[in-house]
Design a protein around this motif. Structure first.
Motif, mmCIF file in Angstrom:
data_model
loop_
_atom_site.group_PDB
_atom_site.id
_atom_site.type_symbol
_atom_site.label_atom_id
_atom_site.label_comp_id
_atom_site.label_asym_id
_atom_site.label_seq_id
_atom_site.Cartn_x
_atom_site.Cartn_y
_atom_site.Cartn_z
ATOM 1 N N ASP A 1 0.864 -1.186 0.000
ATOM 2 C CA ASP A 1 0.000 0.000 0.000
ATOM 3 C C ASP A 1 0.900 1.235 0.000
ATOM 4 O OD1 ASP A 1 -1.775 2.056 0.362
ATOM 5 O OD2 ASP A 1 -2.560 1.348 2.289
ATOM 6 N N LEU A 2 0.959 1.909 -1.130
ATOM 7 C CA LEU A 2 1.884 3.039 -1.285
ATOM 8 C C LEU A 2 1.283 4.374 -0.854
ATOM 9 C CD1 LEU A 2 3.527 2.107 -4.710
ATOM 10 C CD2 LEU A 2 4.527 1.917 -2.421
ATOM 11 N N SER A 3 0.202 4.324 -0.110
ATOM 12 C CA SER A 3 -0.394 5.578 0.362
ATOM 13 C C SER A 3 0.565 6.337 1.279
ATOM 14 C CB SER A 3 -1.723 5.308 1.082
ATOM 15 O OG SER A 3 -1.528 4.481 2.220
ATOM 16 N N TRP A 4 1.534 5.634 1.873
ATOM 17 C CA TRP A 4 2.512 6.282 2.748
ATOM 18 C C TRP A 4 3.412 7.263 1.994
ATOM 19 C CZ3 TRP A 4 7.531 5.596 1.323
ATOM 20 C CH2 TRP A 4 7.847 4.461 0.562
ATOM 21 N N THR A 5 3.454 7.138 0.682
ATOM 22 C CA THR A 5 4.337 8.023 -0.102
ATOM 23 C C THR A 5 3.800 9.446 -0.180
ATOM 24 O OG1 THR A 5 3.265 7.437 -2.208
ATOM 25 C CG2 THR A 5 5.143 6.091 -1.508
ATOM 26 N N ILE A 6 2.519 9.624 0.200
ATOM 27 C CA ILE A 6 1.937 10.978 0.167
ATOM 28 C C ILE A 6 1.345 11.378 1.517
ATOM 29 C CG2 ILE A 6 1.477 10.980 -2.318
ATOM 30 C CD1 ILE A 6 -1.430 10.197 -1.683
ATOM 31 N N SER A 7 1.550 10.544 2.524
ATOM 32 C CA SER A 7 0.992 10.838 3.843
ATOM 33 C C SER A 7 1.966 10.409 4.934
ATOM 34 C CB SER A 7 -0.348 10.116 4.031
ATOM 35 O OG SER A 7 -0.770 10.179 5.386
ATOM 36 N N ASP B 1 1.383 10.406 8.081
ATOM 37 C CA ASP B 1 0.655 9.593 9.053
ATOM 38 C C ASP B 1 0.609 8.135 8.609
ATOM 39 O OD1 ASP B 1 0.175 11.704 10.754
ATOM 40 O OD2 ASP B 1 -1.776 12.193 9.877
ATOM 41 N N LYS B 2 0.331 7.926 7.314
ATOM 42 C CA LYS B 2 0.305 6.568 6.770
ATOM 43 C C LYS B 2 1.694 5.935 6.854
ATOM 44 C CE LYS B 2 -3.961 6.018 5.108
ATOM 45 N NZ LYS B 2 -4.828 4.841 5.413
ATOM 46 N N LEU B 3 2.712 6.758 6.649
ATOM 47 C CA LEU B 3 4.087 6.266 6.718
ATOM 48 C C LEU B 3 4.408 5.771 8.120
ATOM 49 C CD1 LEU B 3 6.932 5.818 5.629
ATOM 50 C CD2 LEU B 3 7.388 8.256 5.988
ATOM 51 N N LYS B 4 4.036 6.538 9.127
ATOM 52 C CA LYS B 4 4.271 6.120 10.514
ATOM 53 C C LYS B 4 3.576 4.791 10.799
ATOM 54 C CE LYS B 4 4.761 10.737 12.599
ATOM 55 N NZ LYS B 4 6.089 10.529 13.218
ATOM 56 N N GLN B 5 2.338 4.658 10.339
ATOM 57 C CA GLN B 5 1.575 3.431 10.569
ATOM 58 C C GLN B 5 2.241 2.240 9.863
ATOM 59 O OE1 GLN B 5 -2.521 4.173 9.370
ATOM 60 N NE2 GLN B 5 -2.559 6.118 10.485
ATOM 61 N N MET B 6 2.701 2.487 8.638
ATOM 62 C CA MET B 6 3.327 1.416 7.871
ATOM 63 C C MET B 6 4.618 0.948 8.531
ATOM 64 S SD MET B 6 5.996 0.641 5.644
ATOM 65 C CE MET B 6 6.532 2.122 4.794
ATOM 66 N N ILE B 7 5.428 1.878 9.013
ATOM 67 C CA ILE B 7 6.707 1.544 9.649
ATOM 68 C C ILE B 7 6.486 0.682 10.890
ATOM 69 C CG2 ILE B 7 8.648 2.494 10.940
ATOM 70 C CD1 ILE B 7 9.034 2.732 8.000
ATOM 71 N N VAL B 8 5.486 1.028 11.679
ATOM 72 C CA VAL B 8 5.166 0.247 12.880
ATOM 73 C C VAL B 8 4.700 -1.151 12.485
ATOM 74 C CG1 VAL B 8 3.611 0.061 14.854
ATOM 75 C CG2 VAL B 8 4.643 2.265 14.285
ATOM 76 N N LYS B 9 3.851 -1.219 11.475
ATOM 77 C CA LYS B 9 3.322 -2.501 11.014
ATOM 78 C C LYS B 9 4.431 -3.402 10.468
ATOM 79 C CE LYS B 9 -0.045 -4.485 7.775
ATOM 80 N NZ LYS B 9 -1.058 -4.176 6.712
ATOM 81 N N GLU C 1 11.666 5.924 8.707
ATOM 82 C CA GLU C 1 10.603 6.877 8.375
ATOM 83 C C GLU C 1 11.179 8.085 7.636
ATOM 84 O OE1 GLU C 1 7.525 9.851 10.726
ATOM 85 O OE2 GLU C 1 8.191 8.010 11.722
ATOM 86 N N ARG C 2 12.266 8.632 8.148
ATOM 87 C CA ARG C 2 12.891 9.787 7.490
ATOM 88 C C ARG C 2 13.456 9.412 6.135
ATOM 89 N NH1 ARG C 2 16.860 13.018 11.458
ATOM 90 N NH2 ARG C 2 17.051 14.209 9.510
ATOM 91 N N GLY C 3 14.068 8.223 6.042
ATOM 92 C CA GLY C 3 14.647 7.783 4.782
ATOM 93 C C GLY C 3 13.594 7.553 3.716
ATOM 94 N N LEU C 4 12.509 6.903 4.073
ATOM 95 C CA LEU C 4 11.454 6.620 3.111
ATOM 96 C C LEU C 4 10.734 7.891 2.655
ATOM 97 C CD1 LEU C 4 10.018 3.350 4.686
ATOM 98 C CD2 LEU C 4 11.123 3.550 2.452
ATOM 99 N N TRP C 5 10.578 8.837 3.581
ATOM 100 C CA TRP C 5 9.935 10.104 3.188
ATOM 101 C C TRP C 5 10.861 10.896 2.259
ATOM 102 C CZ3 TRP C 5 5.126 11.316 3.039
ATOM 103 C CH2 TRP C 5 4.745 12.641 2.789
ATOM 104 N N LYS D 1 11.803 12.994 -3.013
ATOM 105 C CA LYS D 1 12.807 13.282 -4.033
ATOM 106 C C LYS D 1 12.594 12.475 -5.311
ATOM 107 C CE LYS D 1 16.158 14.792 -0.616
ATOM 108 N NZ LYS D 1 17.433 14.535 0.100
ATOM 109 N N PHE D 2 12.066 11.286 -5.169
ATOM 110 C CA PHE D 2 11.791 10.474 -6.360
ATOM 111 C C PHE D 2 10.639 11.077 -7.148
ATOM 112 C CE2 PHE D 2 10.971 6.882 -9.029
ATOM 113 C CZ PHE D 2 12.191 6.208 -9.111
ATOM 114 N N ARG D 3 9.669 11.590 -6.449
ATOM 115 C CA ARG D 3 8.533 12.219 -7.116
ATOM 116 C C ARG D 3 8.977 13.485 -7.855
ATOM 117 N NH1 ARG D 3 5.071 11.334 -3.359
ATOM 118 N NH2 ARG D 3 5.664 13.121 -2.098
ATOM 119 N N GLU D 4 9.904 14.228 -7.250
ATOM 120 C CA GLU D 4 10.396 15.462 -7.865
ATOM 121 C C GLU D 4 11.217 15.177 -9.120
ATOM 122 O OE1 GLU D 4 12.668 17.217 -4.767
ATOM 123 O OE2 GLU D 4 10.922 18.039 -3.704
ATOM 124 N N ASN D 5 12.093 14.151 -9.048
ATOM 125 C CA ASN D 5 12.976 13.860 -10.175
ATOM 126 C C ASN D 5 13.524 12.440 -10.095
ATOM 127 O OD1 ASN D 5 14.742 13.935 -12.335
ATOM 128 N ND2 ASN D 5 16.309 15.085 -11.230
#
Length: 257
Positions: A103-109, A111-119, A129-133, A138-142
């Motif tokens: 579920d890639l919703s964490w790439t734009i949220s 909150d979702k990222l925090k939940q995913m990392i815990v899961k 969390e910091r690395g994935l964000w 940066k991947f979205r930008e370029n």
């Protein structure tokens, strides 16, 4: 009073010659000892390459050829895998990767990222969390910045990307690129286990500087060039042997399409 100077002045020419000649064998012995130590240092890694079976190399090479990313989304996935691989077992690495990619919703949220990392239960929550964000942003930008450019070498590409993603240093940035270009990249992810296998028992468990890292990496690359095997393929074959596996699929199945 300079005792050493006075002693030399008191020596005859022949005595000085005899003194130098007495020292030379010791120097030569030291040089020989260093040469032998260098050979012994690489003995097991040279044996590993010499014992590689051509058929096994071709099989592993063909397998990783099939895993070459076909688009930006697959390159992104390889970087996610590299982030999940930091300081964990391969089992946790795979689990964390599968949770992240389900579920890639964490790439734009965040909150979702925090939940995913815990899961995912892979530890180092804040670091991942910091690395994935970082990666998602940066991947979205370029996305092209995560690819090798035509005007740079593989090491220049890697060195440019070190520090781009929080938590990824020399080895793991290399790993992300090796997974993105598994049969092409002239790079090697040097973790502490591989470094020790190559004869480097580093106190910190890693190279002190990027220059040191490249020097040790070049030792692996030179042997890969000599035996005609891709650096990443050779590394995977080394780990297959360590794990007592016939191939990489015990973990890399999660990268298959």
């Amino acid at each position: 009073m300079n005792i050493a100077e006075n002693t030399l002045k008191s020596k005859t020419t022949q005595e000085l010659i005899d003194l130098v000649e007495s020292i030379n064998p010791v120097k030569n012995l030291l040089h020989s000892a260093k040469a032998v130590a260098k050979v012994d240092k690489f003995k097991q890694v040279d044996q590993f390459f010499a014992n590689l079976k051509l058929g096994a190399v071709h099989t592993e090479q063909a397998y990783w050829n099939d895993l070459i990313p076909q688009d930006d989304s697959e390159i992104f996935a390889r970087w996610v895998f590299a982030i999940m691989s930091v300081h964990t077992t391969w089992e946790s690495n795979v689990r964390g990767y599968e949770v992240a990619m389900s579920d890639l919703s964490w790439t734009i949220s965040k909150d979702k990222l925090k939940q995913m990392i815990v899961k995912a239960k892979v530890g180092l929550y804040e670091r991942r969390e910091r690395g994935l964000w970082d990666l998602a942003t940066k991947f979205r930008e370029n996305p092209d910045q995560f690819k090798k450019q035509d005007n740079e070498t593989w090491q220049e590409c890697r060195n440019r990307l070190i520090g781009t993603i929080y938590g990824l240093g020399n080895a793991k940035t290399t790993y992300a690129l090796a997974l993105s270009y598994p049969t092409e990249a002239q790079l090697c992810c040097l973790d502490v286990h591989l470094l020790r296998f190559m004869g480097h028992d580093l106190k910190k468990g890693h190279a002190n500087t990027l220059k040191d890292y490249e020097r040790m990496e070049n030792e692996w690359l030179a042997r890969c060039d000599k035996y005609g095997v891709s650096p990443n393929v050779a590394r995977e074959m080394y780990w297959n042997k360590v794990q007592g596996r016939r191939n990489s699929r015990y973990w890399s199945y999660c990268l298959e399409r």
